[in-house]
Scaffold this motif. Structure first.
Motif, PDB file in Angstrom:
ATOM      1  N   GLN A  76      45.587  50.799  40.633  1.00  0.00           N
ATOM      2  CA  GLN A  76      46.091  50.373  41.719  1.00  0.00           C
ATOM      3  C   GLN A  76      46.379  50.453  42.636  1.00  0.00           C
ATOM      4  OE1 GLN A  76      47.281  51.683  39.134  1.00  0.00           O
ATOM      5  NE2 GLN A  76      48.528  49.918  37.644  1.00  0.00           N
TER       6      GLN A  76
ATOM      7  N   TYR B 125      37.577  45.232  39.915  1.00  0.00           N
ATOM      8  CA  TYR B 125      39.598  45.139  39.860  1.00  0.00           C
ATOM      9  C   TYR B 125      39.321  43.777  38.380  1.00  0.00           C
ATOM     10  CZ  TYR B 125      43.616  43.170  41.230  1.00  0.00           C
ATOM     11  OH  TYR B 125      45.237  42.014  40.994  1.00  0.00           O
ATOM     12  N   ASP B 126      38.266  43.030  37.754  1.00  0.00           N
ATOM     13  CA  ASP B 126      38.967  42.801  36.268  1.00  0.00           C
ATOM     14  C   ASP B 126      39.184  43.146  34.995  1.00  0.00           C
ATOM     15  OD1 ASP B 126      38.306  39.980  35.022  1.00  0.00           O
ATOM     16  OD2 ASP B 126      37.369  41.350  34.139  1.00  0.00           O
ATOM     17  N   ARG B 127      37.966  44.139  35.806  1.00  0.00           N
ATOM     18  CA  ARG B 127      37.651  45.285  33.971  1.00  0.00           C
ATOM     19  C   ARG B 127      39.395  46.009  34.033  1.00  0.00           C
ATOM     20  NH1 ARG B 127      32.317  47.668  34.342  1.00  0.00           N
ATOM     21  NH2 ARG B 127      32.187  47.168  36.456  1.00  0.00           N
TER      22      ARG B 127
ATOM     23  N   ILE C   9      41.744  45.685  35.499  1.00  0.00           N
ATOM     24  CA  ILE C   9      43.494  45.068  34.836  1.00  0.00           C
ATOM     25  C   ILE C   9      44.189  45.816  33.006  1.00  0.00           C
ATOM     26  CG2 ILE C   9      44.289  42.810  34.183  1.00  0.00           C
ATOM     27  CD1 ILE C   9      42.971  41.630  36.518  1.00  0.00           C
ATOM     28  N   ASP C  10      42.976  45.707  32.231  1.00  0.00           N
ATOM     29  CA  ASP C  10      43.628  45.664  31.215  1.00  0.00           C
ATOM     30  C   ASP C  10      41.802  46.168  30.669  1.00  0.00           C
ATOM     31  OD1 ASP C  10      41.189  43.739  30.930  1.00  0.00           O
ATOM     32  OD2 ASP C  10      42.763  42.254  29.964  1.00  0.00           O
ATOM     33  N   GLN C  11      41.464  46.907  30.866  1.00  0.00           N
ATOM     34  CA  GLN C  11      39.950  48.263  30.607  1.00  0.00           C
ATOM     35  C   GLN C  11      40.537  49.489  31.164  1.00  0.00           C
ATOM     36  OE1 GLN C  11      35.762  45.508  30.534  1.00  0.00           O
ATOM     37  NE2 GLN C  11      37.201  43.956  30.388  1.00  0.00           N
ATOM     38  N   ASP C  12      39.351  49.558  31.602  1.00  0.00           N
ATOM     39  CA  ASP C  12      38.731  51.281  32.153  1.00  0.00           C
ATOM     40  C   ASP C  12      39.347  51.649  33.230  1.00  0.00           C
ATOM     41  OD1 ASP C  12      38.152  53.842  32.564  1.00  0.00           O
ATOM     42  OD2 ASP C  12      35.536  53.490  32.384  1.00  0.00           O
ATOM     43  N   ALA C  13      40.776  52.373  33.378  1.00  0.00           N
ATOM     44  CA  ALA C  13      40.948  52.673  34.716  1.00  0.00           C
ATOM     45  C   ALA C  13      40.732  53.383  35.268  1.00  0.00           C
ATOM     46  CB  ALA C  13      42.604  52.913  33.828  1.00  0.00           C
TER      47      ALA C  13
END
Lengths: 224, 438
Positions: free
Chosen positions: A61, A33-35, A37-41
């Protein structure tokens, strides 16, 4: 555990497995989840593949919500917690109301997380409650065989997940040795040969993880 | 007690923590829900309780004598105290139980007697429940949780501690046991009262079992454990008579234990409560309980029945038809608040149909004066306002070496301001019941 029926052993064993599955899933979820958020979707796709989860998700999401809170998805964290609850609630007389309470509370907590904007907060609470569950089991349940049956479930589940995630051999060895040390203190019907083979295979660097996995699955075959 | 109201949030949190729930089937789907709890207890003073207690002991003693008699010599029928129709046409009368001798001669070990207090201050018995009365676990755990959430409330109140119920239950099982394990037989986790089954197993040290965990060999009952069979001496069963043993009762039962009844007949196991008790808590038989007390004990009945009419008797039928609007009519075959009709609530057509039904099936109904029972205050949803609601009391009488009344009970209330129906299955809530020691 002089009055253990096979039904009770089954519930205790699976209680341990599902509680551990929830715990491990939360840990994996937290890092993914952490990644996301703003890294690799697209990162979740690899996680699905590793854990054998069908990738029916429309987006990162969608994955993040469903894999945690979707009760229609049998592989979600909440579904696994429900399975733990199903096994725990029929064991009140063995594990005590106090220990069972932590499963009730965890379920209430994850239900709250469904509507949360920061679901990791509720999942953190679920994780804390799982720790409390294990502590309470040790403290409140006098019957060693009951405690150890739940713990055998936990060990088998952890071993299975470690194998799926290609964990270090050292981790596998530690888990197998814990299993060997404890399993004879329970009344669980188990396959001793499979356990010994699994123990030998994790020591042997040349043995394949897929083969070990199959052996681990055979240690406690369905007995009901 | 006002102190307790401040802690309602904490108490509800604790109820959730311990899974104090009951199951309900709605549209064929099983659902578990919290049993709404109101923190304001019903309080019964010592003198008032002493009277209730003496009456209940007398009543349950007579009911146990009736059960032994009815499945034995039937003296009460032969002597013309109760017409045979009321025995043999009762759905609770089981021919299979003819000649049955229960261990220590006790048939109703756990009796749940429903009472209400009228506005005249008198207590009236509404129903005797001698089959598998449930509900004691709720005030039991509620007391514990209230003491946790609001210890100050209990300081200096002289409330009798009700947490001795598991010991009373265990003593009862031990007393009638034929030797071996005590077990609680549950129909399964989808039973409305599963919480209670598992909670009592934990608290009494009995083993919680399902029908498939038990086996009968040579007319003896055994628990099938992983280490081999272990003899069972007492079974607190929470499965109803018809499903208890497919060889003796309903052959289609999938939740029974084949051969269990024969094991009991042979005196090899005690079943609490004994099968066949339904004949004594039939709503029609209720009318005769004061007569039973006089007949078996030679005493005047200390408990008050609600004024009851049996359309079976011509004189009573005439009264019922003449005063239909003032009466509550009950179908003797129903329970749980179902089959209860207040005469004044029916439309003209429905009333006519109902009267016709009473004329054609007079044995099926009883009619009672509507007792205007006292309202108890409950906390409204805002947690502050007090609102009055109808409430009854289920008292628990345990029969083992002695007949003992639990100094507490389940107070159930209606959440609907216009209703007298307090059953949990119909949305009612519950309160703890405090019995004062001084």
């Amino acid at each position: 555990m002089g009055t253990a029926t096979l039904g009770k052993l089954d519930s205790l064993y699976w209680l341990g497995r599902y509680i551990e599955r929830v715990y491990q899933s939360i840990n994996m979820y937290k890092s993914t989840y952490d990644r996301l958020i703003d890294q690799d979707a697209e990162l979740y796709k690899g996680e699905c593949e590793k854990m054998g989860i069908p990738d029916n998700f429309t987006s990162a999401q969608d994955f993040a919500w469903k894999i945690a809170f979707d009760t229609d998805n049998p592989l979600s964290i909440i579904s696994n917690l429900y399975r733990a609850y199903d096994n725990a609630m029929v064991m009140r007389d063995e594990i005590s109301s106090e220990t069972l309470a932590y499963v009730h509370l965890a379920l209430a907590e994850i239900k709250r997380g469904k509507k949360s904007e920061a679901p990791l907060m509720e999942l953190q609470n679920v994780e804390d409650l799982i720790f409390a569950f294990w502590g309470c089991l040790d403290d409140k349940v006098d019957n060693e065989s009951v405690r150890n049956t739940v713990k055998i479930g936990k060990r088998v589940e952890r071993l299975d997940i470690l194998l799926r995630r290609d964990a270090d051999r050292e981790d596998l060895q530690r888990e197998v040795s814990r299993l060997v040390a404890r399993i004879d203190t329970t009344c669980l019907p188990y396959n001793r040969k499979a356990l010994l083979y699994a123990a030998a295979m994790v020591e042997d660097d040349s043995s394949d993880y897929e083969d070990i996995k199959k052996m681990v699955w055979d240690i406690v075959p369905p007995f009901l | 007690m006002q102190e307790l109201n401040k802690h309602v949030k904490s108490i509800n949190h604790l109820l959730e923590r311990y899974g104090v729930r009951f199951g309900i089937y709605k549209d064929g789907v099983f659902k578990e829900q919290l049993f709404p709890f109101d923190p304001i207890p019903r309080v019964i003073g010592k003198e008032e309780w002493d009277e209730i207690e003496a009456g209940l002991i007398q009543r349950v003693t007579a009911l146990n004598l009736f059960l032994s008699d009815i499945y034995g010599e039937k003296k009460i029928v032969k002597d013309g105290v109760i017409p045979p129709e009321f025995i043999f046409s009762s759905s609770g009368y089981l021919t299979a139980c003819e000649g049955l001798k229960t261990p220590k001669g006790i048939a109703s070990h756990i009796s749940g007697i429903d009472l209400v207090q009228g506005k005249d201050g008198k207590w009236y018995i509404l129903e005797d429940n001698l089959r598998i009365p449930s509900g004691a676990s709720y005030p039991l755990i509620a007391r514990d949780l209230c003491r946790t959430a609001s210890p100050g409330t209990f300081a200096g109140t002289h409330v009798a501690d009700n947490r001795d119920y598991p010991k009373m239950l265990r003593d009862t099982m031990d007393y009638v046991s034929t030797g071996g394990l005590n077990v609680i037989l549950t129909p399964g986790r989808y039973n409305a009262a599963f919480f209670e089954h598992s909670y009592f197993a934990e608290k009494t040290g009995a083993v919680l079992v399902y029908n498939t965990d038990l086996t009968v060999e040579d007319d003896k009952v055994y628990l099938k454990t992983a280490a081999g069979n272990q003899r069972v001496g007492a079974i607190y069963r929470r499965t109803s008579d018809e499903y208890l043993d497919p060889l003796a009762f309903n052959p289609e039962s999938l939740i029974g234990v084949p051969g269990l009844f024969q094991a009991m007949r042979k005196g090899n196991v005690a079943i609490l409560n004994a099968p066949g008790n339904g004949v004594a808590d039939d709503k029609g038989i209720y009318y005769f309980v004061p007569k039973m007390v006089e007949y078996y004990l030679g005493e005047e009945c200390k408990t008050n029945n609600a004024p009851t009419y049996l359309p079976y008797y011509e004189e009573d039928k005439k009264y019922v038809l003449d005063h239909f609007d003032d009466l509550v009519i009950k179908d003797v075959a129903e329970a749980g608040g179902y089959g209860v009709v207040f005469g004044n609530t029916l439309t003209k057509e429905k009333k006519a149909d109902f009267i016709e039904l009473i004329k054609t099936e007079p044995r099926r109904f009883i009619a009672q004066e509507v007792i205007d029972f006292v309202d108890l205050d409950i906390l409204d949803e805002d947690g502050v306002t007090l609102i009055p609601r109808k409430a009854d009391l289920r008292a628990y009488v345990l029969t083992g070496e002695d007949v003992r009344v639990w100094k507490s009970g389940l107070t159930r209330f209606s959440r609907n301001p216009d209703s007298f129906i307090v059953n949990s299955s119909q949305g009612g809530g519950f309160k703890d019941t405090w019995v004062l020691q001084h």
